[in-house]
Design a protein around this motif. Sequence first.
Motif, mmCIF file in Angstrom:
data_model
loop_
_atom_site.group_PDB
_atom_site.id
_atom_site.type_symbol
_atom_site.label_atom_id
_atom_site.label_comp_id
_atom_site.label_asym_id
_atom_site.label_seq_id
_atom_site.Cartn_x
_atom_site.Cartn_y
_atom_site.Cartn_z
ATOM 1 N N GLU A 127 65.510 17.965 80.502
ATOM 2 C CA GLU A 127 64.428 18.702 81.163
ATOM 3 C C GLU A 127 64.769 20.194 81.238
ATOM 4 N N TYR A 128 66.025 20.491 81.542
ATOM 5 C CA TYR A 128 66.464 21.884 81.611
ATOM 6 C C TYR A 128 66.361 22.542 80.232
ATOM 7 N N MET A 129 66.812 21.824 79.200
ATOM 8 C CA MET A 129 66.714 22.358 77.836
ATOM 9 C C MET A 129 65.258 22.631 77.463
ATOM 10 N N ARG A 130 64.390 21.684 77.830
ATOM 11 C CA ARG A 130 62.970 21.863 77.521
ATOM 12 C C ARG A 130 62.403 23.071 78.255
ATOM 13 N N SER A 131 62.831 23.269 79.494
ATOM 14 C CA SER A 131 62.323 24.413 80.258
ATOM 15 C C SER A 131 62.739 25.730 79.599
ATOM 16 N N LEU A 132 63.905 25.736 78.945
ATOM 17 C CA LEU A 132 64.375 26.947 78.266
ATOM 18 C C LEU A 132 63.751 27.109 76.883
ATOM 19 N N SER A 133 63.520 26.000 76.194
ATOM 20 C CA SER A 133 63.043 26.070 74.807
ATOM 21 C C SER A 133 61.527 26.061 74.698
ATOM 22 N N GLY A 134 60.848 25.550 75.728
ATOM 23 C CA GLY A 134 59.394 25.517 75.714
ATOM 24 C C GLY A 134 58.796 24.196 75.263
ATOM 25 N N TYR B 119 59.881 19.840 73.753
ATOM 26 C CA TYR B 119 60.841 18.849 73.262
ATOM 27 C C TYR B 119 60.934 18.935 71.741
ATOM 28 N N GLU B 120 59.810 19.264 71.104
ATOM 29 C CA GLU B 120 59.810 19.344 69.645
ATOM 30 C C GLU B 120 60.815 20.382 69.151
ATOM 31 N N ALA B 121 60.969 21.486 69.886
ATOM 32 C CA ALA B 121 61.932 22.531 69.502
ATOM 33 C C ALA B 121 63.362 21.989 69.491
ATOM 34 N N LEU B 122 63.616 20.964 70.293
ATOM 35 C CA LEU B 122 64.946 20.369 70.401
ATOM 36 C C LEU B 122 65.160 19.207 69.431
ATOM 37 N N THR C 183 54.003 13.041 69.765
ATOM 38 C CA THR C 183 53.623 13.876 70.901
ATOM 39 C C THR C 183 54.903 14.380 71.586
ATOM 40 N N GLU C 184 54.750 15.274 72.537
ATOM 41 C CA GLU C 184 55.901 15.743 73.319
ATOM 42 C C GLU C 184 56.598 14.567 74.004
ATOM 43 N N ASP C 185 55.819 13.606 74.511
ATOM 44 C CA ASP C 185 56.415 12.418 75.143
ATOM 45 C C ASP C 185 57.242 11.614 74.144
ATOM 46 N N TYR D 215 62.501 9.782 72.082
ATOM 47 C CA TYR D 215 63.463 9.589 70.990
ATOM 48 C C TYR D 215 64.772 10.329 71.260
ATOM 49 N N ILE D 216 64.698 11.529 71.798
ATOM 50 C CA ILE D 216 65.923 12.288 72.095
ATOM 51 C C ILE D 216 66.762 11.528 73.135
ATOM 52 N N LEU D 217 66.113 10.984 74.136
ATOM 53 C CA LEU D 217 66.848 10.243 75.168
ATOM 54 C C LEU D 217 67.360 8.897 74.654
ATOM 55 N N GLU D 218 66.665 8.317 73.691
ATOM 56 C CA GLU D 218 67.083 7.014 73.152
ATOM 57 C C GLU D 218 68.293 7.125 72.239
#
Length: 119
Positions: free
Chosen positions: A43-50, A52-55, A74-76, A81-84
Motif C-alpha cells: 500500500e505504501y509503495m502504491r501511494s508513492l508510485s500512483g 499497482y500497475e507501476a509496480l 485491473t488495479e485490484d 498478483y503482487i501479493l500472491e
Amino acid sequence: MTDTIYYLASCDTCRKIIKSLPKSANLKYHDIKQDPITVEELEYMRSLSGSYEALFSKKAQLYKSMDLKNKNLTEDDYRKYILEHYTFISRPVFIIQDKIYIGNTQQNMLQVMKALENV
C-alpha cells in the motif's frame, strides 16, 4: 520509514545492482522471496508510485505462463498478483527518502545513485 531496497537474492541483476551501490548506502535489504511483501508495504509503495500497475512486472515468467497479457487486468488484479507471488513485482524497488524507484533501467539506477548520494 527506513530507506529500503526490495530485491530478489536469486536474481543476477539485483545482485549486480547491490554490488554497485555505494558502501555508504544505509539501506535496509528486503529479500522478497524470504520475506514476502506485506499488504502495508505494498500500500505504501502504491501511494508513492500512483498505481499497482507501476509496480507490476510484465516480464515475469508467470505473467506469460498464466496468459495474463491477454487479460484485461485491473488495479485490484495487479495488487492480488503482487501479493500472491513475489515474481510479479518489478525489481528492485528502492524507497529512498519517501521517493520510489522501480525497476532496473539505466535511467532509474542513475536516479537511485543520485538519491543515495544525497542521503
